[in-house]
Design an enzyme around this catalytic site. Structure first.
Site, PDB file in Angstrom:
ATOM      1  CD  GLU A  86      -6.143  -1.556  -7.403  1.00  0.00           C
ATOM      2  OE1 GLU A  86      -6.900  -0.637  -7.723  1.00  0.00           O
ATOM      3  OE2 GLU A  86      -5.663  -1.673  -6.256  1.00  0.00           O
ATOM      4  CB  CYS A 338       0.205  -3.694   2.419  1.00  0.00           C
ATOM      5  SG  CYS A 338       0.534  -5.396   2.235  1.00  0.00           S
TER       6      CYS A 338
END
Ligand code: SAH
Length: 348
Positions: A86, A338
């Site tokens: 990703e 995150c």
């Protein structure tokens, strides 16, 4: 396995001169050029041969997710050997974009709270695959003319531990420095703290002057070992020593070290640990702490510290004279925040 563009070009043209590689890189980062056919600086036969055997992009889109406010985009990408990873595009304070790149497929570090860690390490990425994440997002933005166009920052906060893939990370950074308008201080390498590699970069003449962030998460050795299982004995002592060496060798105004601190409710967010953190940071050459509110990961028992706890923690550190900032939470509704990069959609 991935065979680099450079190696493939050299297979096609064994006496390829270095200036040809520069021409190729210039073309790769030129958004008016969309394939080998358009690289008019190369001889025609090389262009034709490259078109047949070398993909213009080393990575390919599988899925794209976007937040409702169109300020965060997450791409699931795949390599030529079908490994998925990703990459994230986030709006920043300047009204431009920060990209959060991956450096490995999965990660071997197994930080207890992190989603990527549960995947284990599949393989490290080649510098082409790292550098192409910038090209991928640049092309994406071009297809969205209503959005701001400029990528102003790159952070190595996607999947993987960048210093465990030192040479490829370094090569990708040099590519960006050479072929985009980004300067070294706009690029941040975030590391769990692999001391051998950190030592190496101090004396590496080719290590670019990028910013560095250490994922600290606790200034208490025992507590850190609980959260980050790869913590070596006396890590904190060694990190403090390294930080002073870093400051001596590479430090300047724009080049300071940051510590990242993911706040985990009831684990590392107590007032005592805040005091221990400030006391520790003052003994190091670390100039700033960036706290990250925890982004919950399914299957993990950790939870985010609530607002009151965060607002209690920060001033304790600040009042002891240590600079502390908080990362804005982005991309939660697209699982792009995150530490949430774990390919949840495919359930690998
Ligand atoms: N391997 C690198 C990059 C990891 S991602 C490193 O350890 O620094 C960047 C940061 O996000 C790290 O500080 C990491 O500890 C933190 N992080 C990981 N998972 C998180 C989560 N679920 N919520 C908040 N921060 C997370």
């Amino acid at each position: 396995m991935y065979t680099s563009r450079e190696d493939k070009l050299k297979e096609l043209s064994p006496d390829l001169k270095p200036f040809r590689l520069k021409q190729v890189n210039t073309a790769l980062f030129n958004m008016n050029i969309s394939g080998w056919n358009d690289v008019s600086t190369l001889p025609k036969d090389l262009r034709a041969a490259a078109l047949k055997t070398i993909p213009w992009m080393s990575i390919e889109q599988v899925e794209l997710y976007q937040s409702k406010r169109q300020d965060t985009f997450k791409a699931v990408l795949k390599t030529q050997d079908h490994k998925q990873f990703e990459s994230v595009l986030m709006a920043n304070r300047k009204g431009q974009w920060t990209i959060c790149v991956s450096s490995q497929i999965g990660c071997a570090m197994r930080c207890n709270f992190c989603a990527t860690g549960t995947l284990g390490l599949k393989r490290s990425m080649h510098s082409d695959e790292i550098a192409d994440q910038y090209r991928y997002w640049q092309q994406f933005l071009l297809s969205k003319p209503e959005l701001p166009q400029r990528i102003s920052n790159i952070v190595f906060m996607g999947m993987g531990e960048p210093l465990a893939n030192y040479d490829n990370v370094k090569a990708a950074i040099h590519t960006w420095l050479g072929y985009t308008d980004l300067g070294p201080t706009k690029i941040m390498v975030s590391t769990v703290g692999i001391l051998t590699q950190m030592q190496k970069l101090l004396t590496d003449p080719d290590w670019p002057e990028v910013r560095i962030a250490i994922s600290l998460h606790s200034a208490n050795q025992t507590k850190r070992e609980e959260i980050v299982p790869t913590t070596v004995p006396e890590f904190l002592k060694k990190l403090a020593h390294w930080s002073h060496e870093y400051e001596r060798e590479l430090g300047n105004r724009n080049h300071y070290i940051t510590a990242e601190y993911t706040l985990l409710s009831g684990v590392n967010d107590t007032p005592e640990l805040a005091r221990e953190l400030a006391k520790y940071i003052k003994k190091t050459a670390i100039k700033k702490i960036n706290v990250i509110p925890y982004n919950p990961v399914s299957g993990k028992s950790f939870s985010r510290s609530d607002r009151a706890r965060i607002e209690h923690f920060k001033p304790i550190v600040l009042d002891m004279g240590v600079n502390i900032t908080e990362r804005k939470i982005m991309g939660e509704d697209s699982d792009a925040a995150c530490g949430q990069l774990a390919l949840t959609e495919q359930k690998q």
